[in-house]
Design a protein around this motif. Structure first.
Motif, PDB file in Angstrom:
ATOM      1  N   GLY A   1       0.806  -1.212   0.000  1.00 39.57           N
ATOM      2  CA  GLY A   1       0.000   0.000   0.000  1.00 39.57           C
ATOM      3  C   GLY A   1       0.836   1.257   0.000  1.00 39.57           C
ATOM      4  O   GLY A   1       0.506   2.252  -0.650  1.00 39.57           O
ATOM      5  N   SER A   2       1.952   1.248   0.743  1.00 38.23           N
ATOM      6  CA  SER A   2       2.841   2.414   0.761  1.00 38.23           C
ATOM      7  C   SER A   2       3.408   2.685  -0.623  1.00 38.23           C
ATOM      8  O   SER A   2       3.460   3.835  -1.072  1.00 38.23           O
ATOM      9  CB  SER A   2       3.998   2.194   1.734  1.00 38.23           C
ATOM     10  OG  SER A   2       3.570   2.347   3.056  1.00 38.23           O
TER      11      SER A   2
ATOM     12  N   LEU B   1       0.718   4.298  -2.865  1.00 35.67           N
ATOM     13  CA  LEU B   1       0.529   5.725  -2.603  1.00 35.67           C
ATOM     14  C   LEU B   1       1.734   6.528  -3.089  1.00 35.67           C
ATOM     15  O   LEU B   1       1.579   7.630  -3.625  1.00 35.67           O
ATOM     16  CB  LEU B   1       0.298   5.963  -1.108  1.00 35.67           C
ATOM     17  CG  LEU B   1      -1.055   5.482  -0.587  1.00 35.67           C
ATOM     18  CD1 LEU B   1      -1.103   5.563   0.937  1.00 35.67           C
ATOM     19  CD2 LEU B   1      -2.195   6.265  -1.206  1.00 35.67           C
TER      20      LEU B   1
ATOM     21  N   ARG C   1      -7.121  -2.855   7.169  1.00 33.17           N
ATOM     22  CA  ARG C   1      -6.751  -2.989   5.759  1.00 33.17           C
ATOM     23  C   ARG C   1      -7.996  -3.361   4.964  1.00 33.17           C
ATOM     24  O   ARG C   1      -8.718  -4.285   5.319  1.00 33.17           O
ATOM     25  CB  ARG C   1      -5.685  -4.060   5.553  1.00 33.17           C
ATOM     26  CG  ARG C   1      -4.340  -3.592   6.033  1.00 33.17           C
ATOM     27  CD  ARG C   1      -3.219  -4.402   5.426  1.00 33.17           C
ATOM     28  NE  ARG C   1      -1.953  -3.931   5.931  1.00 33.17           N
ATOM     29  CZ  ARG C   1      -1.233  -2.971   5.371  1.00 33.17           C
ATOM     30  NH1 ARG C   1      -1.645  -2.404   4.272  1.00 33.17           N
ATOM     31  NH2 ARG C   1      -0.089  -2.587   5.900  1.00 33.17           N
TER      32      ARG C   1
ATOM     33  N   LEU D   1      -9.114  -0.331  -3.201  1.00 36.32           N
ATOM     34  CA  LEU D   1      -8.346  -0.095  -1.977  1.00 36.32           C
ATOM     35  C   LEU D   1      -7.853  -1.383  -1.323  1.00 36.32           C
ATOM     36  O   LEU D   1      -7.256  -1.331  -0.243  1.00 36.32           O
ATOM     37  CB  LEU D   1      -9.172   0.701  -0.965  1.00 36.32           C
ATOM     38  CG  LEU D   1      -9.531   2.123  -1.370  1.00 36.32           C
ATOM     39  CD1 LEU D   1     -10.421   2.761  -0.312  1.00 36.32           C
ATOM     40  CD2 LEU D   1      -8.291   2.959  -1.618  1.00 36.32           C
TER      41      LEU D   1
ATOM     42  N   GLN E   1      -4.850  -1.789   1.162  1.00 35.32           N
ATOM     43  CA  GLN E   1      -4.448  -0.467   1.657  1.00 35.32           C
ATOM     44  C   GLN E   1      -4.879  -0.286   3.109  1.00 35.32           C
ATOM     45  O   GLN E   1      -5.957  -0.692   3.512  1.00 35.32           O
ATOM     46  CB  GLN E   1      -5.083   0.629   0.795  1.00 35.32           C
ATOM     47  CG  GLN E   1      -4.541   2.014   1.039  1.00 35.32           C
ATOM     48  CD  GLN E   1      -3.057   2.140   0.809  1.00 35.32           C
ATOM     49  OE1 GLN E   1      -2.278   2.125   1.761  1.00 35.32           O
ATOM     50  NE2 GLN E   1      -2.638   2.245  -0.437  1.00 35.32           N
TER      51      GLN E   1
ATOM     52  N   ASN F   1      -2.656   4.678   6.411  1.00 31.22           N
ATOM     53  CA  ASN F   1      -1.917   5.238   5.276  1.00 31.22           C
ATOM     54  C   ASN F   1      -2.762   6.264   4.538  1.00 31.22           C
ATOM     55  O   ASN F   1      -2.260   7.298   4.087  1.00 31.22           O
ATOM     56  CB  ASN F   1      -1.501   4.139   4.305  1.00 31.22           C
ATOM     57  CG  ASN F   1      -0.329   3.323   4.799  1.00 31.22           C
ATOM     58  OD1 ASN F   1       0.223   3.573   5.857  1.00 31.22           O
ATOM     59  ND2 ASN F   1       0.034   2.311   4.028  1.00 31.22           N
TER      60      ASN F   1
END
Length: 155
Positions: free
Chosen positions: A52-53, A56, A89, A95, A98, A102
């Protein structure tokens, strides 16, 4: 290790500790250290490019928030439901994978105009013990060059 400092006055005057790193190790250590002193500073890496990081980082152009978020979770003084929200999450849709934490940092990054200010603002919202500082605001990537000349970029 010693028992946790028994009173607030000693906790407030506890040792000044700066921890540098990232990943699970740093956040786990901070969770334990906050029992002994409020004088904590975490300088956290921002080279993550997976999960997820990484998404983004690529989509929004912000530093990866995951390791920062983990450290803030460890130092947070919040209600249990907020802890659960931060670590939640998403399991489906765009998504999927994610973390809600975050996404909060991503939104604050957009609202404040800088990742450093987003981290400061989220630290206030979570009433963290100590402070969390990104090691840089530059877009950094891990890179390795092996003896045979092969080069690997990214995590």
């Amino acid at each position: 290790m010693l028992d946790a400092i028994p009173n607030t006055q000693l906790w407030e005057r506890g040792p000044k500790i700066v921890a540098i790193g990232g990943g699970t190790g740093l956040s786990t250590m901070l969770r334990g250290l906050k029992k002994y002193t409020k004088n904590l500073t975490a300088v956290v890496t921002v080279a993550d490019d997976g999960g997820g990081s990484g998404m983004l980082r690529r989509d929004i152009g912000m530093p990866p928030p995951g390791d920062i978020r983990h450290c803030m979770e460890s130092l947070a003084n919040t209600e249990p439901i907020m802890q659960r929200l931060l670590t939640y999450r998403f399991s489906e849709g765009v998504l999927a994978g994610q973390s809600f934490g975050n996404l909060i940092l991503a939104a604050l990054n957009g609202v404040t105009g800088s990742f450093e200010e987003a981290v400061r603002q989220m630290s206030q919202v979570l009433a963290i013990t100590g402070q969390v500082i990104p090691v840089t605001s530059a877009d950094v990537q891990l890179e390795a060059v092996f003896e045979n000349g092969t080069q690997v970029v990214g995590e």
